[in-house]
Each structure stands twice: as structure tokens, then as C-alpha cells.
Design a protein around this motif. Structure first.
Motif, PDB file in Angstrom:
ATOM      1  N   UNK A 108      -7.424  -5.347   5.384  1.00 36.74           N
ATOM      2  CA  UNK A 108      -7.615  -3.897   5.354  1.00 36.74           C
ATOM      3  C   UNK A 108      -8.918  -3.653   4.595  1.00 36.74           C
ATOM      4  N   UNK A 109     -10.008  -3.503   5.354  1.00 39.38           N
ATOM      5  CA  UNK A 109     -11.342  -3.437   4.751  1.00 39.38           C
ATOM      6  C   UNK A 109     -11.925  -2.030   4.871  1.00 39.38           C
ATOM      7  N   UNK A 110     -13.227  -1.950   4.632  1.00 35.96           N
ATOM      8  CA  UNK A 110     -14.000  -0.710   4.819  1.00 35.96           C
ATOM      9  C   UNK A 110     -13.464   0.449   3.991  1.00 35.96           C
ATOM     10  N   UNK A 111     -12.808   0.147   2.880  1.00 37.89           N
ATOM     11  CA  UNK A 111     -12.336   1.171   1.938  1.00 37.89           C
ATOM     12  C   UNK A 111     -11.316   2.115   2.570  1.00 37.89           C
ATOM     13  N   UNK A 112     -10.623   1.643   3.617  1.00 37.60           N
ATOM     14  CA  UNK A 112      -9.655   2.495   4.307  1.00 37.60           C
ATOM     15  C   UNK A 112      -8.493   2.891   3.401  1.00 37.60           C
ATOM     16  N   UNK A 113      -8.218   2.088   2.383  1.00 38.11           N
ATOM     17  CA  UNK A 113      -7.124   2.385   1.468  1.00 38.11           C
ATOM     18  C   UNK A 113      -7.410   3.627   0.630  1.00 38.11           C
ATOM     19  N   UNK A 114      -8.621   4.157   0.701  1.00 29.71           N
ATOM     20  CA  UNK A 114      -8.978   5.380  -0.022  1.00 29.71           C
ATOM     21  C   UNK A 114      -8.763   6.638   0.820  1.00 29.71           C
ATOM     22  N   UNK A 115      -8.023   6.535   1.916  1.00 24.56           N
ATOM     23  CA  UNK A 115      -7.732   7.697   2.750  1.00 24.56           C
ATOM     24  C   UNK A 115      -7.173   8.837   1.898  1.00 24.56           C
ATOM     25  N   UNK A 116      -7.548  10.061   2.250  1.00 17.42           N
ATOM     26  CA  UNK A 116      -7.165  11.220   1.445  1.00 17.42           C
ATOM     27  C   UNK A 116      -5.681  11.543   1.510  1.00 17.42           C
ATOM     28  N   UNK A 117      -5.020  11.148   2.578  1.00 17.74           N
ATOM     29  CA  UNK A 117      -3.623  11.520   2.811  1.00 17.74           C
ATOM     30  C   UNK A 117      -2.695  10.472   2.190  1.00 17.74           C
ATOM     31  N   UNK A 118      -1.848  10.849   1.232  1.00 18.68           N
ATOM     32  CA  UNK A 118      -0.967   9.855   0.599  1.00 18.68           C
ATOM     33  C   UNK A 118      -0.004   9.202   1.581  1.00 18.68           C
ATOM     34  N   UNK A 119       0.421   9.938   2.616  1.00 23.37           N
ATOM     35  CA  UNK A 119       1.317   9.345   3.605  1.00 23.37           C
ATOM     36  C   UNK A 119       0.595   8.288   4.434  1.00 23.37           C
ATOM     37  N   UNK A 136       2.025 -15.556   3.269  1.00 23.20           N
ATOM     38  CA  UNK A 136       0.699 -15.177   3.739  1.00 23.20           C
ATOM     39  C   UNK A 136      -0.057 -14.362   2.706  1.00 23.20           C
ATOM     40  N   UNK A 137      -1.177 -13.792   3.133  1.00 21.66           N
ATOM     41  CA  UNK A 137      -2.043 -13.053   2.215  1.00 21.66           C
ATOM     42  C   UNK A 137      -2.494 -11.748   2.849  1.00 21.66           C
ATOM     43  N   UNK A 138      -2.588 -10.725   2.018  1.00 18.99           N
ATOM     44  CA  UNK A 138      -3.179  -9.448   2.416  1.00 18.99           C
ATOM     45  C   UNK A 138      -4.450  -9.257   1.604  1.00 18.99           C
ATOM     46  N   UNK A 139      -5.579  -9.092   2.289  1.00 16.87           N
ATOM     47  CA  UNK A 139      -6.863  -8.868   1.628  1.00 16.87           C
ATOM     48  C   UNK A 139      -7.269  -7.414   1.832  1.00 16.87           C
ATOM     49  N   UNK A 140      -7.527  -6.730   0.730  1.00 17.21           N
ATOM     50  CA  UNK A 140      -7.885  -5.310   0.771  1.00 17.21           C
ATOM     51  C   UNK A 140      -9.224  -5.116   0.080  1.00 17.21           C
ATOM     52  N   UNK A 224     -12.603  -6.564  -3.931  1.00 16.57           N
ATOM     53  CA  UNK A 224     -11.780  -7.324  -2.989  1.00 16.57           C
ATOM     54  C   UNK A 224     -10.580  -7.885  -3.735  1.00 16.57           C
ATOM     55  N   UNK A 225      -9.398  -7.639  -3.176  1.00 17.68           N
ATOM     56  CA  UNK A 225      -8.168  -8.075  -3.825  1.00 17.68           C
ATOM     57  C   UNK A 225      -7.323  -8.874  -2.843  1.00 17.68           C
ATOM     58  N   UNK A 226      -6.638  -9.878  -3.360  1.00 18.53           N
ATOM     59  CA  UNK A 226      -5.692 -10.660  -2.564  1.00 18.53           C
ATOM     60  C   UNK A 226      -4.297 -10.393  -3.103  1.00 18.53           C
ATOM     61  N   UNK A 227      -3.408  -9.959  -2.207  1.00 21.59           N
ATOM     62  CA  UNK A 227      -2.015  -9.706  -2.566  1.00 21.59           C
ATOM     63  C   UNK A 227      -1.114 -10.603  -1.727  1.00 21.59           C
ATOM     64  N   UNK A 228       0.043 -10.938  -2.279  1.00 18.94           N
ATOM     65  CA  UNK A 228       1.025 -11.764  -1.572  1.00 18.94           C
ATOM     66  C   UNK A 228       2.321 -10.980  -1.402  1.00 18.94           C
TER      67      UNK A 228
END
Length: 230
Positions: A108-119, A136-140, A224-228
Motif C-alpha cells: 500500500x504505497x503512494x501515501x494512500x493510507x493518508x486518505x481523508x475518509x476514516x472509513x 506474510x508482510x504488509x508494506x505501507x 516505509x513500514x513493514x507489518x506482519x
């Protein structure tokens, strides 16, 4: 312009504009950055990758060339027309459900996690958790912690382009309206969008709440963060 538009997002310039205000032709001109190197160092060789928000394949194509099997997702059919060498899925990230499919890596790249809508933000994290394999791994990719203050700023792109973050105006206590300008000798684009200001603590708490606790940051600037999966 593709189908629906997202509230608060807009773009100007030649060619199709996606629901979140991105210009397809502008993305075709932007060179790939360090993203493929960061990803390759963090995940197993030959991993299956679900790329959420792939755009025109700017990162997809180098990943395919490096031996990864990529499923590329975007809500813009005009963007997906330019993706080569990967399976493509046209869908909004927060609504994506590929059934029983699981992937070694979810991006999940391109700063999409900063979307204005909390939902939408919550839906994106649910999509990441739903599609990542056990172990596996999630990279944000997230914004730098001073990006809303360090404006205006600009940088060259390619041989003859210029990217300028022209303004960052607070909308309220949580959101900032960002305006980015792209200049080339023969064309200009703008992109205006709201951005949610994550604190590091709130970001990590949201990931943990989605069943994706942070394992480590992959870059010194913590963008860049890696989550499991828990």
C-alpha cells in the motif's frame, strides 16, 4: 475522468483524471524511484505481491522484471491500461475482496493510507489484512513526519520535469489540503487533495487494531513500514 470522483480530490491538465485527482499522462512521465529496491530488500525473492493502487505500473514493472508475481489493483481503468506483465484488477482498494486468495506481500504505497475518509483508511487496512498470507508482510508507505510543514518545496523529476509541493493548508485539526504542481516543457498538471495527519503513535495503533502490528520501519525517515499479520 474515471467514473466516480472522491470528495475533496481534484486535478487539472491534459489527459484522463482519476477519481482521486491523479492525471494518467503525468504518472506515465514520472520515473520510478527507490521503491523497488526497498521492497526487494524486505521480502523473499519471487514472492507473490498484491499491489494496491498500482497506477500505470511505475513500480509494478520493475517488480515483475525482478521475478515477483504481481497482482496489480487500481480503481482507474485508464491507469490499468498501461500495466504490463501483471494480472490486473479494477477495484477500489477499500472494497477489494479476492475471496480465498492470499499473497506473500501486500503493498500500500503512494501515501494512500493518508486518505481523508476514516472509513476508507480502515477499509484499506482491512483489505491488507484480508489478503496477506499467514507469515506474510504488509508494506505501507506513509508521509514524512514534517511534510505538512516543509512547504513549499520542489524537486526535479526525470530529465526535464519539476514537482512542486506548492501549499499545505490546514482544513481542520486532522486534515491538510495539499496542492502539488507538475511542470514539463510541453505540459503542466496540478493535484489537490486532503491528507490525514497521522502521528506515529496513532498510525501504529491503527495497524495493530487491524491485526497488522508494526514489525519495523524500513527507512531512516520512517516513511516505509513493514507489518506482519497477528
Amino acid at each position: 475522468m474515471s467514473g466516480r470522483t472522491r470528495e475533496g480530490y481534484s486535478g487539472t491538465g491534459p489527459g484522463p483524471i482519476t477519481p482521486d485527482g491523479c492525471a494518467v499522462e503525468r504518472w506515465l512521465r514520472l520515473p520510478v524511484g527507490r521503491e523497488p529496491n526497498i521492497i526487494e530488500r524486505a521480502v523473499p525473492a519471487g514472492a507473490s505481491i498484491l499491489e494496491l493502487g498500482c497506477g500505470v505500473g511505475r513500480v509494478t514493472h520493475p517488480l515483475v522484471e525482478r521475478g515477483f508475481t504481481v497482482t496489480a489493483v487500481d480503481e482507474s481503468p485508464e491507469m490499468l491500461e498501461h500495466v504490463r506483465g501483471a494480472r490486473t484488477v479494477c477495484a477500489a482498494i477499500e472494497e477489494l475482496d479476492l475471496g480465498d486468495e492470499r499473497f506473500d506481500v501486500v503493498l500500500l504505497m503512494s501515501f494512500l493510507i493518508h486518505n481523508a475518509d476514516p472509513e476508507v483508511r480502515a477499509g484499506m487496512l482491512r483489505a491488507c489484512r484480508r489478503h496477506v498470507a499467514d507469515g506474510g508482510a504488509v508494506l505501507i508507505q506513509r508521509e514524512g513526519e514534517d511534510w505538512h510543514q516543509r512547504v513549499p518545496r520542489e524537486a526535479k523529476t526525470g530529465d526535464d520535469g519539476l514537482i512542486r509541493v506548492a501549499s499545505a493548508e490546514p482544513i481542520n485539526d486532522e486534515l491538510t489540503e495539499i496542492r502539488v504542481e507538475y511542470e514539463f516543457p510541453d505540459a503542466e498538471w496540478t493535484h489537490t487533495f486532503p491528507s490525514y495527519r497521522w502521528s506515529r503513535e496513532a498510525f501504529e495503533e491503527a495497524l495493530a487494531g487491524a491485526g497488522l502490528p508494526v514489525e519495523r520501519y524500513l527507512t531512516l525517515d520512517r516513511t516505509w513500514v513493514l507489518a506482519r499479520p497477528a
